[in-house]
Design an enzyme around this catalytic site. Structure first.
Site, mmCIF file in Angstrom:
data_model
loop_
_atom_site.group_PDB
_atom_site.id
_atom_site.type_symbol
_atom_site.label_atom_id
_atom_site.label_comp_id
_atom_site.label_asym_id
_atom_site.label_seq_id
_atom_site.Cartn_x
_atom_site.Cartn_y
_atom_site.Cartn_z
ATOM 1 N N HIS A 5 -3.346 6.729 3.560
ATOM 2 C CA HIS A 5 -3.768 5.472 2.947
ATOM 3 C C HIS A 5 -5.129 5.075 3.511
ATOM 4 C CE1 HIS A 5 -4.110 1.488 1.588
ATOM 5 N NE2 HIS A 5 -3.775 0.907 2.723
ATOM 6 N N ASN A 36 -10.255 -0.460 0.681
ATOM 7 C CA ASN A 36 -8.801 -0.372 0.640
ATOM 8 C C ASN A 36 -8.299 -0.835 -0.736
ATOM 9 O OD1 ASN A 36 -6.057 -0.756 0.901
ATOM 10 N ND2 ASN A 36 -6.171 -1.839 2.854
ATOM 11 N N CYS A 55 0.815 -1.230 0.000
ATOM 12 C CA CYS A 55 0.000 0.000 0.000
ATOM 13 C C CYS A 55 0.844 1.274 0.000
ATOM 14 C CB CYS A 55 -0.947 -0.001 1.190
ATOM 15 S SG CYS A 55 -1.868 -1.524 1.349
#
Ligand code: UT7
Length: 319
Positions: free
Chosen positions: A244, A274, A110
């Protein structure tokens, strides 16, 4: 010499899967998912491929930057894994859009988009490039164990891109890793060789959610403080925070610990879930296209992911 962001673009799959849709196929509920993560829906690849989405995101970013694909000197693609193991997604997308330049993939989970910015900054510093295209793209629906309700409800698919040009907009950038395989991992299951019989386990994302949660909150707070200090900026100098998008509770906990104003934080988690390496560029594109970012604004970015990796940056918005 670092870089400026010249343009951004994004492409999400057409299919929006709501929490209610998931509760029809597994033992979960809208109430649980919203309460635990803040996610209401996620986009999931159906008829499109990650390559299709990446091509659209790249073309949107190029159009926004008013830059032709042929002008791109370097293409970096951040992903866990693309449609093919090889060639890289970067080469595949370069072929789709007509860019002829060095192109490679980068896996920092990520945090990948921030890692890509760091590498790009090095190329600009060495005066090897004038225009760089960086893309973050994931099809996490293909990495997810749909029998594991603890993870599959959290992830989504998508791609987003930014075109970088010469400039001095990057004020500070810090990447790091805290090696750990236990909290968040996914096995690669390839073909079997006649010389090795081994149980490779399942090819899905496995996560210790609570450990990742604790790591993430601390990492965001420490990393943001680090890059702000390096850029000699305080919270008052930052106009927008882009974190994030893994879980709204992680974001809220970091905001509380930092004691920063909530309204400065951009969010997309409710609609996207996500999306790993695509998460930060999706927010960049959102801030850009909504008109929220004004020329001269200062952006603070912070990401964390499997590895465990982290990446944070301070960038001036110069568009
Ligand atoms: O990019 C980085 C990726 N990952 C992250 O950032 C994840 C960070 N961690 C988290 O976001 C949270 O830890 C989760 C959202 C994953 C989980 O929240 P939690 O508060 O840690 O819940 P839990 O795992 O302790 O589960 C609580 C209960 C369990 O039931 P019991 O054992 O208490 O009866 C789970 O079985 O919730 C149950 N559960 C669910 N229930 C309904 C787990 N998943 C679900 C579900 N629907 N989808």
């Amino acid at each position: 010499m670092s870089f400026s962001i010249l343009g951004t673009g994004c492409a999400l799959p057409e299919l929006a899967v709501k929490n209610e849709d998931l509760s029809k196929i597994m033992d979960t509920s809208d109430e649980w998912i919203v309460k635990k993560s803040g996610i209401k829906e996620r986009r999931i690849v159906s008829h499109e491929s990650l390559t299709d989405l990446s091509e659209t995101a790249a073309l949107n970013a190029l159009a926004d930057a008013n830059v032709k694909a042929q002008e791109i000197d370097l293409l970096i693609y951040a992903t866990l894994m693309g449609d093919t193991v090889t060639p890289s997604m970067a080469c595949v997308v370069a072929g789709r859009i007509g860019a002829v330049c060095p192109a490679f993939d980068l896996n920092a989970a990520c945090s990948g988009f921030v890692y890509a910015m760091d590498i790009a900054a090095g190329y600009f510093a060495r005066k090897k490039v004038k225009k760089v295209l960086i893309i973050g793209g994931e099809h996490l629906s293909r990495h997810t164990d749909w029998a594991d309700r603890g993870t599959c409800v959290l992830f989504g698919d998508g791609a987003a891109a930014a075109v970088l040009g010469e400039g001095d907009a990057l004020c500070s950038l810090h990447i790091a890793s805290t090696p750990n395989k236990e909290f968040l991992s996914q096995n690669f299951i390839g073909g079997e060789s006649p010389f090795c019989k081994r149980d490779y386990g399942q090819p899905y994302i496995r996560m210790n959610g609570q450990e990742v949660y604790k790591f993430a909150v601390n990492a965001i707070c420490n990393d943001l403080k680090y890059v702000m200090e390096e850029a000699r900026l305080s919270e008052k100098d930052i106009d927008h925070f882009l974190l994030h998008q893994a879980n709204i509770r992680i974001i809220d906990a970091a905001i509380k610990m930092l004691d920063f104003p909530k309204e400065k934080f951009l969010n997309s988690i409710e609609q996207t879930g996500n999306v790993s390496a695509a998460s930060i560029p999706i927010l960049l594109d959102k801030g850009n296209r909504s008109g929220r970012f004004k020329k001269g604004d200062t952006l603070a970015i912070s990401a964390f992911g499997a590895g465990l990796t982290t990446g944070s940056a301070i960038i001036r918005w110069t568009k």
